[in-house]
Write a protein that holds these residues in place. Structure first.
Motif, PDB file in Angstrom:
ATOM      1  N   ASP A  53       0.851  -1.189   0.000  1.00 14.73           N
ATOM      2  CA  ASP A  53       0.000   0.000   0.000  1.00 14.73           C
ATOM      3  C   ASP A  53       0.884   1.236   0.000  1.00 14.73           C
ATOM      4  OD1 ASP A  53      -2.212   1.577   0.035  1.00 14.73           O
ATOM      5  OD2 ASP A  53      -3.117   0.697   1.819  1.00 14.73           O
ATOM      6  N   ILE A  54       0.838   2.005  -1.085  1.00 15.45           N
ATOM      7  CA  ILE A  54       1.617   3.228  -1.207  1.00 15.45           C
ATOM      8  C   ILE A  54       0.655   4.414  -1.253  1.00 15.45           C
ATOM      9  CG2 ILE A  54       3.211   4.544  -2.664  1.00 15.45           C
ATOM     10  CD1 ILE A  54       4.324   1.855  -3.628  1.00 15.45           C
ATOM     11  N   GLU A  55       0.832   5.351  -0.330  1.00 12.45           N
ATOM     12  CA  GLU A  55      -0.068   6.488  -0.222  1.00 12.45           C
ATOM     13  C   GLU A  55       0.208   7.519  -1.315  1.00 12.45           C
ATOM     14  OE1 GLU A  55       0.126   8.201   3.653  1.00 12.45           O
ATOM     15  OE2 GLU A  55       0.097   6.263   4.670  1.00 12.45           O
ATOM     16  N   PRO A  56      -0.845   8.258  -1.708  1.00 12.91           N
ATOM     17  CA  PRO A  56      -0.649   9.324  -2.712  1.00 12.91           C
ATOM     18  C   PRO A  56       0.354  10.367  -2.230  1.00 12.91           C
ATOM     19  CG  PRO A  56      -2.991   8.883  -2.359  1.00 12.91           C
ATOM     20  CD  PRO A  56      -2.253   8.135  -1.297  1.00 12.91           C
ATOM     21  N   GLY A  57       1.186  10.848  -3.147  1.00 15.53           N
ATOM     22  CA  GLY A  57       2.121  11.912  -2.833  1.00 15.53           C
ATOM     23  C   GLY A  57       3.396  11.478  -2.143  1.00 15.53           C
ATOM     24  N   LYS A  58       3.561  10.181  -1.922  1.00 11.38           N
ATOM     25  CA  LYS A  58       4.754   9.678  -1.244  1.00 11.38           C
ATOM     26  C   LYS A  58       5.773   9.164  -2.260  1.00 11.38           C
ATOM     27  CE  LYS A  58       3.253   9.999   3.090  1.00 11.38           C
ATOM     28  NZ  LYS A  58       3.904  10.871   4.093  1.00 11.38           N
ATOM     29  N   LEU A  59       7.048   9.293  -1.904  1.00  6.34           N
ATOM     30  CA  LEU A  59       8.097   8.637  -2.679  1.00  6.34           C
ATOM     31  C   LEU A  59       8.537   7.419  -1.884  1.00  6.34           C
ATOM     32  CD1 LEU A  59      11.105  10.238  -4.559  1.00  6.34           C
ATOM     33  CD2 LEU A  59      11.296   8.056  -3.393  1.00  6.34           C
ATOM     34  N   VAL A  60       8.289   6.260  -2.450  1.00  6.36           N
ATOM     35  CA  VAL A  60       8.604   4.992  -1.798  1.00  6.36           C
ATOM     36  C   VAL A  60       9.655   4.268  -2.625  1.00  6.36           C
ATOM     37  CG1 VAL A  60       7.702   2.748  -1.074  1.00  6.36           C
ATOM     38  CG2 VAL A  60       6.328   4.808  -0.743  1.00  6.36           C
ATOM     39  N   THR A  61      10.692   3.820  -1.956  1.00  5.07           N
ATOM     40  CA  THR A  61      11.780   3.128  -2.645  1.00  5.07           C
ATOM     41  C   THR A  61      11.719   1.634  -2.390  1.00  5.07           C
ATOM     42  OG1 THR A  61      13.259   5.043  -2.558  1.00  5.07           O
ATOM     43  CG2 THR A  61      14.287   2.905  -2.824  1.00  5.07           C
ATOM     44  N   LEU A  62      11.867   0.867  -3.462  1.00 11.56           N
ATOM     45  CA  LEU A  62      12.022  -0.582  -3.371  1.00 11.56           C
ATOM     46  C   LEU A  62      13.517  -0.867  -3.369  1.00 11.56           C
ATOM     47  CD1 LEU A  62       9.362  -1.634  -6.048  1.00 11.56           C
ATOM     48  CD2 LEU A  62       9.029  -1.417  -3.575  1.00 11.56           C
ATOM     49  N   LEU A  63      13.974  -1.457  -2.299  1.00 17.14           N
ATOM     50  CA  LEU A  63      15.409  -1.654  -2.089  1.00 17.14           C
ATOM     51  C   LEU A  63      15.682  -3.120  -1.787  1.00 17.14           C
ATOM     52  CD1 LEU A  63      18.254  -0.312  -1.518  1.00 17.14           C
ATOM     53  CD2 LEU A  63      17.507  -0.113   0.866  1.00 17.14           C
ATOM     54  N   GLY A  64      16.777  -3.625  -2.294  1.00 16.63           N
ATOM     55  CA  GLY A  64      17.135  -5.005  -1.980  1.00 16.63           C
ATOM     56  C   GLY A  64      18.225  -5.512  -2.898  1.00 16.63           C
ATOM     57  N   PRO A  65      18.750  -6.684  -2.595  1.00 16.52           N
ATOM     58  CA  PRO A  65      19.809  -7.267  -3.426  1.00 16.52           C
ATOM     59  C   PRO A  65      19.278  -7.713  -4.776  1.00 16.52           C
ATOM     60  CG  PRO A  65      19.097  -8.832  -1.751  1.00 16.52           C
ATOM     61  CD  PRO A  65      18.392  -7.552  -1.441  1.00 16.52           C
ATOM     62  N   SER A  66      20.176  -8.000  -5.687  1.00 15.96           N
ATOM     63  CA  SER A  66      19.779  -8.464  -7.015  1.00 15.96           C
ATOM     64  C   SER A  66      18.922  -9.726  -6.904  1.00 15.96           C
ATOM     65  CB  SER A  66      21.019  -8.760  -7.867  1.00 15.96           C
ATOM     66  OG  SER A  66      21.774  -7.597  -8.071  1.00 15.96           O
ATOM     67  N   GLY A  67      17.854  -9.765  -7.699  1.00 10.00           N
ATOM     68  CA  GLY A  67      16.988 -10.931  -7.718  1.00 10.00           C
ATOM     69  C   GLY A  67      15.962 -10.990  -6.603  1.00 10.00           C
ATOM     70  N   CYS A  68      15.804  -9.891  -5.842  1.00  8.85           N
ATOM     71  CA  CYS A  68      14.891  -9.927  -4.695  1.00  8.85           C
ATOM     72  C   CYS A  68      13.434  -9.691  -5.090  1.00  8.85           C
ATOM     73  CB  CYS A  68      15.309  -8.899  -3.648  1.00  8.85           C
ATOM     74  SG  CYS A  68      15.080  -7.183  -4.179  1.00  8.85           S
ATOM     75  N   GLY A  69      13.186  -9.162  -6.299  1.00 16.38           N
ATOM     76  CA  GLY A  69      11.815  -8.917  -6.742  1.00 16.38           C
ATOM     77  C   GLY A  69      11.452  -7.453  -6.905  1.00 16.38           C
ATOM     78  N   LYS A  70      12.385  -6.537  -6.642  1.00 15.45           N
ATOM     79  CA  LYS A  70      12.042  -5.109  -6.683  1.00 15.45           C
ATOM     80  C   LYS A  70      11.725  -4.628  -8.102  1.00 15.45           C
ATOM     81  CE  LYS A  70      16.923  -3.622  -6.540  1.00 15.45           C
ATOM     82  NZ  LYS A  70      17.519  -4.981  -6.583  1.00 15.45           N
ATOM     83  N   THR A  71      12.525  -5.027  -9.084  1.00 15.46           N
ATOM     84  CA  THR A  71      12.263  -4.594 -10.450  1.00 15.46           C
ATOM     85  C   THR A  71      11.001  -5.246 -10.995  1.00 15.46           C
ATOM     86  OG1 THR A  71      14.604  -4.169 -10.876  1.00 15.46           O
ATOM     87  CG2 THR A  71      13.203  -4.518 -12.794  1.00 15.46           C
ATOM     88  N   THR A  72      10.755  -6.501 -10.627  1.00 15.83           N
ATOM     89  CA  THR A  72       9.514  -7.171 -11.027  1.00 15.83           C
ATOM     90  C   THR A  72       8.310  -6.413 -10.490  1.00 15.83           C
ATOM     91  OG1 THR A  72      10.579  -9.341 -11.085  1.00 15.83           O
ATOM     92  CG2 THR A  72       8.191  -9.313 -10.865  1.00 15.83           C
TER      93      THR A  72
END
Length: 353
Positions: free
Chosen positions: A30-49
């Motif tokens: 759940d990402i709220e409107p107006g927020k900048l949320v970063t997906l962070l993690g090692p390679s292959g963790c699922g962030k780009t997916t």
């Protein structure tokens, strides 16, 4: 330029599989409107997916995706109100800067004059007013990235997606451009989802960080929450530098844990109700070095480096190697020196082993 709408992002039990390979486990987000949320993690963790699922460049195997309250699970990228800034910039080399920024608008059949006006507004917003007639090859890497940002925001998306946007820039330029991206996002009130593997970058730009590991969320929180109250040894080690030392929790009361380590006891703040074997998170800046006859953890300096504003040491100790960062002293310790590592228990944190 004013942002006309900004949307929330919600995942309900979203799964992504490629054949027998699960790229993303059942994910609730759940990402709220107006927020900048970063997906962070090692390679292959699922962030780009996850980012590509928001963009509509991948379709969910199961679950639902909502953007701005609308179910977009089965909509392709063309029909989602999102824009993406790519790692490679993806600028057209034969087009001028203005034509690149206006490209998405012209594809949507926006009148040429209106598209040009909006492109100029976008370039002014990113500090490139007057650069419209240049070709991308005439710009620096940082300027090209700002063109890519302008091209994305002139489409007035509900959600702005940024996929490793600074990875092609040098360290000093990364700091400058990330500040600009953050300022633009806040000025427009954009909802933004940012993917990076750089912990410092994530902490510098984010309202919230979602740390991912093994195709699922490991912890979500503000940068301060993740640094000050990691939920696991993985988070502690991934968010900033950390030393992990084995300890034994004797008791927990009123947010404080009494722990034993290396024959000494410490009173450590905790949000956990752990007992028995655990680990202490010891941040390098919270440790100090003193002569060997000082109370603390005995050790020998195995590495010493002068970095101008600070000294960095690796100390081989009775509880394992410890990484220590300290201010520059008149007579810094040298490799081979016997020392004592001083631990400030108020700065230590407790996680499960």
């Amino acid at each position: 330029m004013t942002q006309v709408a900004t949307g929330s992002v919600r995942f309900d039990g979203v799964v992504k599989k490629y054949g027998e390979v699960t790229a993303l486990k059942k994910l609730d987000l759940d990402i709220e409107p107006g927020k900048l949320v970063t997906l962070l993690g090692p390679s292959g963790c699922g962030k780009t997916t996850t980012l590509r699922l928001i963009a509509g460049l991948e379709m969910a195997t199961a679950g639902q995706i909502h953007i701005g309250g609308e179910d977009v699970t089965h909509l392709t990228a063309t029909y989602r109100k999102v824009s993406m800034v790519f790692q490679s910039y993806a600028l057209f080399p034969h087009m001028t800067v203005q034509e690149n920024v206006a490209y998405g608008l012209t594809v949507k059949s926006t009148p040429k004059a209106e598209a040009a006006d909006k492109a100029n507004e976008g370039l002014e917003l990113v500090g490139l007013a007057g650069y419209g007639d240049r070709l991308p090859s005439e710009l620096s890497g940082g300027q090209q990235q700002r063109v890519a940002v302008a091209r994305a925001i002139v489409l007035e998306p509900e959600v702005l997606l940024l996929d490793e946007p600074l990875s092609n820039l040098d360290a000093k330029l990364r700091r400058h451009v990330r500040e600009e991206i953050r300022q633009i996002q806040q000025r427009l009130g954009l909802t933004a989802v940012y993917v990076t593997h750089d912990q410092e970058e994530a902490m510098a730009v984010s309202d919230d960080i979602i740390v991912m590991n093994n195709a699922e969320i490991a912890q979500k929180g503000t940068p301060a929450d993740l640094y000050e109250a990691p939920s696991s040894a993985f988070i502690a080690d991934f968010i900033g530098d950390a030393n992990l030392a084995d300890c034994d929790v004797k008791s927990v009361s009123d947010g404080m844990a009494l722990v034993a380590m290396n024959g000494q006891t410490y009173s450590v703040p905790t949000r956990n109700s752990l007992s028995g074997a655990a680990q202490l998170v010891l941040r390098p800046h919270s440790l100090g070095l003193a002569p060997p006859d000082t109370p603390g953890v005995k050790g020998t300096v195995s590495y010493a480096a002068y970095l101008g504003k600070e000294m960095q040491y690796t100390v081989d100790t009775e509880i394992g190697p410890l990484f220590v960062i300290s201010p520059v002293q008149a007579k810094p310790f040298r490799q081979g020196d016997a020392v004592c590592v001083k631990i400030d228990p108020t700065q230590a944190r407790l996680v499960a082993s």
